[in-house]
Design a protein around this motif. Structure first.
Motif, short mmCIF file in Angstrom:
data_model
loop_
_atom_site.label_atom_id
_atom_site.label_comp_id
_atom_site.label_asym_id
_atom_site.label_seq_id
_atom_site.Cartn_x
_atom_site.Cartn_y
_atom_site.Cartn_z
N ASN A 35 11.70 18.47 15.81
CA ASN A 35 12.55 19.51 16.72
C ASN A 35 12.41 20.96 16.29
N THR A 36 11.65 21.33 15.09
CA THR A 36 11.61 22.49 14.78
C THR A 36 10.28 23.10 14.04
N ASP A 37 9.91 22.39 12.72
CA ASP A 37 8.96 22.76 12.08
C ASP A 37 7.64 22.41 12.46
N CYS A 38 7.59 21.15 13.06
CA CYS A 38 6.36 20.76 13.86
C CYS A 38 5.11 20.43 12.91
N LEU A 39 5.48 20.31 11.76
CA LEU A 39 4.77 19.71 10.64
C LEU A 39 5.16 18.39 10.25
N LYS A 40 4.21 17.34 10.69
CA LYS A 40 5.07 15.88 10.57
C LYS A 40 4.69 15.20 9.42
N PHE A 41 3.62 15.50 8.56
CA PHE A 41 2.99 14.68 7.54
C PHE A 41 3.68 14.89 6.33
N LEU A 42 4.50 15.93 5.90
CA LEU A 42 5.19 16.30 4.64
C LEU A 42 6.17 15.42 4.37
N GLN A 43 7.16 14.75 5.38
CA GLN A 43 8.30 14.35 4.81
C GLN A 43 7.96 12.79 4.45
N TRP A 44 6.84 12.31 4.75
CA TRP A 44 6.42 10.94 4.42
C TRP A 44 6.40 10.62 2.87
N PRO A 45 5.95 11.30 2.10
CA PRO A 45 6.18 10.92 0.58
C PRO A 45 7.49 10.75 0.23
N LEU A 46 8.53 11.65 0.70
CA LEU A 46 10.00 11.46 0.31
C LEU A 46 10.62 10.19 0.69
N ILE A 47 10.27 9.84 2.17
CA ILE A 47 10.72 8.63 2.68
C ILE A 47 9.90 7.61 1.87
N ILE A 48 8.95 7.37 1.56
CA ILE A 48 8.42 6.39 0.75
C ILE A 48 8.90 6.11 -0.73
N ILE A 49 9.45 7.44 -1.36
CA ILE A 49 9.84 7.30 -2.68
C ILE A 49 11.44 6.72 -2.46
N GLY A 50 11.99 7.33 -1.43
CA GLY A 50 13.44 6.83 -1.28
C GLY A 50 13.51 5.24 -0.90
N ALA A 51 12.58 4.67 -0.15
CA ALA A 51 12.60 3.40 0.10
C ALA A 51 12.13 2.61 -1.04
N CYS A 52 11.24 3.09 -1.99
CA CYS A 52 10.80 2.36 -3.04
C CYS A 52 11.95 2.14 -3.89
N ILE A 53 12.91 3.22 -4.39
CA ILE A 53 14.07 3.33 -5.14
C ILE A 53 14.95 2.30 -4.58
N MET A 54 15.13 2.16 -3.28
CA MET A 54 16.35 1.33 -2.64
C MET A 54 15.61 0.00 -2.99
N ILE A 55 14.47 -0.36 -2.72
CA ILE A 55 13.90 -1.76 -2.75
C ILE A 55 13.87 -2.29 -4.35
N ILE A 56 13.54 -1.35 -5.14
CA ILE A 56 13.20 -1.70 -6.70
C ILE A 56 15.01 -1.67 -7.06
N SER A 57 15.95 -0.98 -6.68
CA SER A 57 17.34 -1.22 -7.26
C SER A 57 17.89 -2.49 -6.67
N LEU A 58 17.45 -3.01 -5.67
CA LEU A 58 17.77 -4.36 -5.14
C LEU A 58 17.47 -5.44 -6.15
N ALA A 59 16.05 -5.17 -6.59
CA ALA A 59 15.50 -6.37 -7.43
C ALA A 59 16.07 -6.15 -8.58
N GLY A 60 16.56 -4.98 -9.02
CA GLY A 60 17.31 -4.71 -10.37
C GLY A 60 18.51 -5.50 -10.38
#
Length: 286
Positions: A35-60
């Motif tokens: 909607n604003t910044d228009c640079l679309k590749f920078l957010q993916w590392p954060l999304i991947i880290i958050g998803a990994c923590i969520m999945i790992i926590s469920l395994a724990g």
């Protein structure tokens, strides 16, 4: 044993909850990119880290509930690298957004932005021809930042005096108007006419166009505005990430201690007694 497993389960549930703000921060950056910044590749590392923590926590959680030592070991092993990745991402975010800020302008509430104030990997990435064409197209066609700038005051378009008091976003200031030093005269938010004086030496002065499809999308000030907007967005998310990272480290240490206690109990070893004492017990006990 039950208490230790319950503790590990609670800690993993806590890390699961902590993954939500990390994932939410990545999604927020993604919406900003669209909607604003228009640079679309920078957010993916954060999304991947958050998803990994969520999945790992469920395994724990599963490992704690079913006393599955392998799942608990896997949780601790992978979480170590996830925390390291999060720390690396926080450092990277601060390093690439370290330099540059807007310059104050006399009798203006908004700031002007200059590309030479920025440097480093992110500046090179944004200013490169391969990326800037897509970013400029996104600003003009997708986000329509400049098209949304128009305001009416009392049913009539705002005057120059009112516009000068507006706190424009970095992209609005850099892309939707010419640099102040160029001496253009305000007609409306996105239409500026050459003044009676000399145009400034800034190359952006000749790049400005009243064509609503061009405006200052080819200006260095527009690139600087995008960089300033990215810096502002990333700094907000980084504050949340730092808090979450500190809590994750504390939770990891506690979970590791609880896991070691479980291992000792599995080996019929009292938590406060060493293996050497069990193997060669003393004859004299007091």
């Amino acid at each position: 044993m039950r208490t230790s497993n319950h503790l590990i389960g609670v800690l993993n549930f806590l890390t699961f909850l902590l993954s939500v703000p990390i994932l939410g921060g990545g999604i927020w950056l993604s919406s900003r990119a669209n909607n604003t910044d228009c640079l679309k590749f920078l957010q993916w590392p954060l999304i991947i880290i958050g998803a990994c923590i969520m999945i790992i926590s469920l395994a724990g959680i599963a490992g704690a509930c079913y006393r599955n030592t392998f799942l608990m070991w896997l949780y601790l092993f992978v979480m170590f690298f996830v925390i390291a990745a999060l720390i690396g991402f926080i450092i990277f975010a601060y390093v690439v957004t370290d330099k540059g800020s807007g310059r104050t302008v006399m009798n203006r509430a908004y700031l002007d932005y200059y590309l030479q104030d920025y440097s480093g990997w992110l500046e090179e990435r944004v200013a490169s021809d391969s990326y800037w064409g897509k970013i400029a197209s996104c600003i003009s066609q997708d986000s329509k930042v400049c098209a949304k700038m128009g305001r009416n005051v009392g049913g009539v378009p705002e005057t120059a005096e009112i516009f000068y008091l507006r706190r424009l976003s970095p992209i609005q200031s850099g892309c939707c108007k010419p640099p102040t030093e160029c001496g253009y005269v305000y007609q409306n938010e996105t239409v500026w006419n050459p003044g009676a004086g000399l145009v400034g030496a800034n190359p952006d002065c000749t790049r400005w166009s009243n064509d609503q499809e061009q405006l200052c999308y080819g200006c260095d000030s527009c690139k600087a505005g995008v960089l300033a907007s990215l810096k502002k967005s990333w700094r907000k998310v980084s504050v949340i990430n730092i808090v979450v990272m500190i809590i994750l480290v504390i939770v990891y240490i506690i979970a590791y201690a609880a896991f070691r206690n479980n291992r000792k109990m599995d080996n019929d070893e009292p938590s406060g007694e060493a293996r050497m004492t069990k193997a060669h017990p003393t004859r004299f006990e007091f």
